[in-house]
Design an enzyme around this catalytic site. Structure first.
Site, PDB file in Angstrom:
ATOM      1  N   ASP A  25       0.817  -1.219   0.000  1.00 34.14           N
ATOM      2  CA  ASP A  25       0.000   0.000   0.000  1.00 34.14           C
ATOM      3  C   ASP A  25       0.854   1.274   0.000  1.00 34.14           C
ATOM      4  OD1 ASP A  25       0.985  -0.269   2.510  1.00 34.14           O
ATOM      5  OD2 ASP A  25      -0.907   0.075   3.563  1.00 34.14           O
ATOM      6  N   HIS A  65      24.210   1.761 -18.397  1.00 28.16           N
ATOM      7  CA  HIS A  65      23.098   2.109 -17.502  1.00 28.16           C
ATOM      8  C   HIS A  65      23.309   1.456 -16.137  1.00 28.16           C
ATOM      9  CE1 HIS A  65      20.238   3.128 -21.079  1.00 28.16           C
ATOM     10  NE2 HIS A  65      21.079   4.099 -20.789  1.00 28.16           N
ATOM     11  N   ASP A  99      26.667  10.247 -13.860  1.00 30.02           N
ATOM     12  CA  ASP A  99      25.665  10.703 -14.820  1.00 30.02           C
ATOM     13  C   ASP A  99      24.404  10.974 -13.995  1.00 30.02           C
ATOM     14  OD1 ASP A  99      23.694  10.983 -16.748  1.00 30.02           O
ATOM     15  OD2 ASP A  99      24.434   9.356 -18.015  1.00 30.02           O
ATOM     16  N   ASP A 158      20.717  16.900 -17.646  1.00 33.33           N
ATOM     17  CA  ASP A 158      21.376  15.604 -17.823  1.00 33.33           C
ATOM     18  C   ASP A 158      22.869  15.877 -18.011  1.00 33.33           C
ATOM     19  OD1 ASP A 158      22.068  13.022 -18.429  1.00 33.33           O
ATOM     20  OD2 ASP A 158      20.816  12.836 -20.206  1.00 33.33           O
ATOM     21  N   HIS A 184      27.020   3.997 -28.038  1.00 27.66           N
ATOM     22  CA  HIS A 184      25.751   4.742 -28.042  1.00 27.66           C
ATOM     23  C   HIS A 184      25.824   5.954 -28.965  1.00 27.66           C
ATOM     24  CE1 HIS A 184      27.513   7.768 -25.301  1.00 27.66           C
ATOM     25  NE2 HIS A 184      28.023   6.761 -24.614  1.00 27.66           N
ATOM     26  N   HIS A 215      20.609  13.183 -27.202  1.00 28.62           N
ATOM     27  CA  HIS A 215      19.161  12.995 -27.324  1.00 28.62           C
ATOM     28  C   HIS A 215      18.475  14.311 -26.981  1.00 28.62           C
ATOM     29  CE1 HIS A 215      19.184  12.839 -22.906  1.00 28.62           C
ATOM     30  NE2 HIS A 215      20.178  11.978 -23.005  1.00 28.62           N
ATOM     31  N   HIS A 250      14.842  11.829 -21.931  1.00 29.33           N
ATOM     32  CA  HIS A 250      14.940  11.479 -23.354  1.00 29.33           C
ATOM     33  C   HIS A 250      13.674  12.045 -23.966  1.00 29.33           C
ATOM     34  CE1 HIS A 250      17.969   7.924 -22.828  1.00 29.33           C
ATOM     35  NE2 HIS A 250      18.438   9.090 -22.442  1.00 29.33           N
ATOM     36  N   GLU A 303      27.023  13.921 -25.681  1.00 30.13           N
ATOM     37  CA  GLU A 303      27.611  13.029 -24.665  1.00 30.13           C
ATOM     38  C   GLU A 303      28.447  11.901 -25.257  1.00 30.13           C
ATOM     39  OE1 GLU A 303      24.831  10.317 -22.762  1.00 30.13           O
ATOM     40  OE2 GLU A 303      23.167  11.258 -23.815  1.00 30.13           O
ATOM     41  N   TYR A 350      34.539   3.355 -23.626  1.00 29.54           N
ATOM     42  CA  TYR A 350      34.406   2.330 -22.594  1.00 29.54           C
ATOM     43  C   TYR A 350      35.241   1.120 -23.009  1.00 29.54           C
ATOM     44  CZ  TYR A 350      30.382   5.400 -22.428  1.00 29.54           C
ATOM     45  OH  TYR A 350      29.581   6.513 -22.444  1.00 29.54           O
ATOM     46  N   ARG A 354      32.666   9.316 -19.916  1.00 37.87           N
ATOM     47  CA  ARG A 354      31.649  10.028 -20.697  1.00 37.87           C
ATOM     48  C   ARG A 354      31.631  11.474 -20.232  1.00 37.87           C
ATOM     49  NH1 ARG A 354      27.982   6.656 -20.100  1.00 37.87           N
ATOM     50  NH2 ARG A 354      26.621   7.481 -18.467  1.00 37.87           N
ATOM     51  N   GLU A 374      29.120  14.805 -20.725  1.00 37.93           N
ATOM     52  CA  GLU A 374      27.787  15.148 -21.266  1.00 37.93           C
ATOM     53  C   GLU A 374      27.367  16.541 -20.819  1.00 37.93           C
ATOM     54  OE1 GLU A 374      23.343  13.161 -21.405  1.00 37.93           O
ATOM     55  OE2 GLU A 374      24.692  12.611 -19.775  1.00 37.93           O
TER      56      GLU A 374
END
Length: 441
Positions: free
Chosen positions: A42, A245, A262, A273, A352, A356, A363, A386, A390, A408, A410
């Site tokens: 709940d 991710h 990130d 972002d 990638h 975006h 996104h 970005e 890797y 990365r 960004e």
């Protein structure tokens, strides 16, 4: 109203007018609010309004339906929402009710949500086209079909049911792609909060710190500024940065590691972002520095393509060329540049796209391609740039010094009449700037 949404009521009214003008006077547009989601038993997840519903109404409550009826003499903008209920409000907080929907949120009229079944078929009658997000909410899909069926059953009595059903996103998402001055102010605020949060992480990082401790420092700054995380913060130390991710955020940042963060704040519905990658001990190793510099060069190359009239995809192509060239120079790839790009060998290290759209969703909505061609950039569009690299910790085809490095960088960029503006400009970006910022503590 502005205090709650960050935007004046007139801005929402202007959006609704624009959308209704695009839809035409024989159309009706139906948007349900986001449902509440159960987290467990709940308890519920924190409520987040549906972005399209928010964009057109600024109304923050669940159990609501916005109906736009262009050209209707008795009012074009109708909201069905919960009634005031002192007993429930003493548990869950205040509700706007029908009066508040009109007075505070600028609706032409408002009805109790319970009256939807009774009133909506009459609003559908005589409208030839229905704009709606099909397939998002199966229960509401069935309700809408039921209301249309109800109108169809009365054709013999002269009723005119809608005969065309159109995807609402087709019209609405093109509007959302272009940000107004007031929207950009909110996005700048979200970016500023995120910059402060990333600086906090750079200040407290030290060998032995847990990833979740850094996450806590970042998200504390978000909440202290009346913002929320725009998405699940990624804090990846060492080889964890190679997981695009990464979600666990429970590893230890060791001496000699890089940590990739990130994370972005959402302020009044608008996302930022940002990603930065920095050394746990405050100094990049030569190998880390070489890859970090390369990612920085790729970002600059993409940024140079952020100009009105250029294709959106030009930034990605520029970043790929710089990264591939650099990987060949450093010995991580072998062979000719053109062949490595054409055959996609760079994808081993860069999996990638270079960005975006950004807005009410991290996104954000909007087509990247139109009739098979990359969309041309126009003032008011906001997106991320970005690039990253890797190197898997298990990749024995490259020298050991590169293995397990994930980087990365960004930033958030708005296209202007003259070129572009970087909303996240204020945060250290290059290796020199990052080392200097960390040395200041």
């Amino acid at each position: 109203m502005k205090a709650h949404t960050g935007l004046a009521a007139a801005e929402f009214a202007r959006r609704r007018k624009q959308l209704m003008r695009m839809a035409g006077n024989d159309a009706i547009l139906v948007l349900p609010a986001a449902p509440e989601r159960v987290r467990s038993h709940d308890t519920h997840y924190p409520y987040r309004q549906d972005s399209d519903f928010w964009y057109l109404s600024g109304f923050p409550e669940p159990e609501a339906v916005l109906v736009l009826v262009p050209g209707r003499r008795h009012g074009e903008v109708l909201l069905f929402c919960r009634e005031r209920d002192p007993e429930r409000e003493s548990w869950d907080g205040p509700r706007a009710g029908q009066e508040g929907a009109v007075d505070e949120y600028g609706m032409d009229d408002a009805y109790p949500i319970e009256d939807l079944d009774e009133i909506l078929p009459g609003l559908l009658e005589g409208r030839s086209r229905v704009y709606y997000h099909f397939g998002r909410d199966a229960d509401f899909d069935l309700k809408l079909i039921g209301w249309v069926r109800h109108v169809r059953a009365q054709v013999r009595q002269g009723a005119q049911p809608p005969h065309e059903f159109l995807e609402l996103g087709h019209l609405l998402h093109d509007l959302r792609l272009f940000k107004s001055k007031d929207e950009l102010k909110l996005m700048q605020r979200a970016a500023d909060i995120s910059i402060e949060a990333h600086r906090a992480a750079m200040r407290v990082v030290r060998p032995g710190i847990r990833e979740y401790e850094l996450q806590a420092d970042v998200e504390r700054v978000f909440r202290a500024n009346d913002a929320w995380p725009a998405y699940g913060s990624i804090v990846g130390a060492g080889a964890n940065a190679c997981v695009l991710h990464y979600r666990a955020n429970n590893g230890i940042a060791k001496d000699g590691d890089l940590v990739l963060i990130d994370a972005g704040a959402e302020f009044r519905g608008y996302a930022s972002d940002i990603t930065r990658t920095f050394p746990v001990n405050g100094r990049f190793s030569p190998a880390q520095r070489a890859l970090h510099d390369l990612v920085g060069q790729a970002q600059q190359a993409a940024l140079a393509q952020a100009q009105p009239g250029l294709p959106y995809e030009a930034g990605h192509l520029a970043a790929v060329e710089v990264l591939t060239e650099g990987l060949l120079r450093l010995g991580l790839l072998k062979g000719a540049l053109e062949r490595n790009i054409a055959e996609g060998h760079y994808r081993r290290f860069y999996r990638h796209k270079t960005g975006h759209w950004l807005g009410l969703d991290v996104h954000d909505v909007g087509d990247y391609r139109i009739e098979g061609e990359s969309r041309l950039l126009e003032p008011g569009m906001v997106f991320t740039i970005e690039p990253g690299l890797y190197v898997s910790p298990d990749d024995t085809s490259v020298a050991e010094k590169w293995r397990g490095i994930g980087i990365r960088t960004e930033d958030d960029v708005v296209i202007t009449e003259q070129g572009h503006r970087v909303l996240t400009e204020g945060l250290a970006r290059s290796a020199e700037e990052i080392e200097a910022a960390m040395a200041e503590g």
